[in-house]
Scaffold this active site. Structure first.
Site, PDB file in Angstrom:
ATOM      1  N   GLY A  55       0.824  -1.214   0.000  1.00 30.73           N
ATOM      2  CA  GLY A  55       0.000   0.000   0.000  1.00 30.73           C
ATOM      3  C   GLY A  55       0.852   1.257   0.000  1.00 30.73           C
ATOM      4  N   GLY A 113       5.423  -4.394  -9.215  1.00 29.76           N
ATOM      5  CA  GLY A 113       3.955  -4.435  -9.355  1.00 29.76           C
ATOM      6  C   GLY A 113       3.307  -3.237  -8.667  1.00 29.76           C
ATOM      7  N   ASP A 114       3.889  -2.813  -7.546  1.00 23.45           N
ATOM      8  CA  ASP A 114       3.350  -1.650  -6.826  1.00 23.45           C
ATOM      9  C   ASP A 114       3.604  -0.369  -7.617  1.00 23.45           C
ATOM     10  OD1 ASP A 114       2.719  -3.426  -4.787  1.00 23.45           O
ATOM     11  OD2 ASP A 114       4.681  -3.156  -3.857  1.00 23.45           O
TER      12      ASP A 114
END
Ligand code: RIB
Length: 305
Positions: free
Chosen positions: A46, A256-257
């Site tokens: 996140g 990916g983030d």
């Protein structure tokens, strides 16, 4: 405290401290490997996605929990320097800040073990408290490192307000119908798609079939990230391959983030799915040429998009 102007991207998710160990070959079970390098950095899917978006100029808010400890304070300071709205970054008094061990081999491939700690302390009540923020966002983006109940509540609030909801199902877990129905865009990688659908994901054709299986359960679009092969966008209109960029990868952790944070930023700017995915690919491919997770993410000025 930052101004309360509407965030374009709100990330509901996790924050960790990353302990990265570099080694020539990843050890097999029972083996001990010599490492070549070690460093500590800031991570958590996140927080990574929030930082990736903020570095591209997005107005970002982050809804999460850290522990009441030094790591939690360091994460807060770091995210403040990125200019991220932390009005809803809470403290879990019971659990320690999330932490991850990342092993990276000479080819840049990685394996990660994350201990979520305080990330699991983010409750449905916490996202209800952040309801105004979610409703005022253009995009709500979330990975799967908090509880499914919390993600379900966050997407229910955002979706009811017409806010675009993007789920990055990482790590892959079973997704209930109440969550699936509120996802506009789901962004798994190939192995997460295989886990979510129990279908093969070797070829582009197999990936499109698996992505459509997922779409039938809720998400309007699925973008499958394919590493150096780019990404596949799958929707009712068919599937489109976005080619990858050829780079020499030294560390793929967090790529990916970087892709998800960039994708959300460009979509919030009004780009089409294809254009946003193409540009997000560029951001992710820059990140794999550098070590670390957040430490590897580029700023907009470095990108020739
Ligand atoms: O996607 C990479 C991230 O996964 C790392 O930063 C680690 O903390 C885990 O959450």
């Amino acid at each position: 405290m930052r101004s309360m102007k509407s965030p374009r991207v709100t990330v509901v998710g996790s924050a960790n401290v990353d302990l990265t160990f570099r080694t020539t070959n990843l050890p097999k079970p029972g083996e001990t490997a010599f490492g070549t390098d070690f460093f500590q950095g800031f991570g958590g899917k996140g927080a990574n996605q929030a930082v990736a978006a903020a570095r591209l100029g997005a107005n970002v808010a982050f809804v999460a929990k850290v522990g009441d400890d030094e790591y939690g304070q360091a994460i807060r300071r770091q995210l403040e320097t990125e200019g991220i709205n932390l009005d809803y970054l809470g403290i879990d008094g019971e659990r320690p800040t999330g932490i991850a061990a990342i092993l990276v081999d000479a080819q840049g491939e990685n394996v990660i073990v994350g201990v979520p700690g305080a990330n699991l302390g983010l409750t449905p009540a916490d996202v209800v408290a952040a309801g105004d923020l979610l409703r005022r966002s253009r995009i709500v983006l979330a990975p799967c490192e908090t509880t499914i109940e919390t993600l379900t509540e966050a997407f229910a609030i955002a979706h009811a307000a017409g806010v675009m909801c993007i789920l990055n199902p990482a790590p892959a877990r079973e997704l209930p119908e109440e969550l699936l129905k509120n996802i506009d865009l789901c962004v798994p990688n190939e192995s997460e798609l295989r886990t979510l659908t129990s279908r093969p994901t070797e070829t582009l054709e197999e990936i499109a079939i698996a992505a459509n299986w997922l779409r039938e359960r809720g998400p309007k679009h699925v973008i499958v990230t394919l590493g150096s092969r780019g990404a596949l966008i799958v929707g009712a209109e068919g599937s489109t391959h976005v080619p990858g960029n050829s780079v020499r990868a030294i560390d793929t952790s967090g790529a990916g983030d970087a892709f998800c944070g960039a994708l959300a930023t460009y979509l919030a700017d009004g780009d089409s799915l294809h254009e946003a995915a193409r540009k997000a690919n560029v951001v992710a491919s820059i990140s794999v040429t550098r070590a670390g997770t957040q430490a590897s993410f580029p700023r907009q000025a470095e990108i020739a998009n």
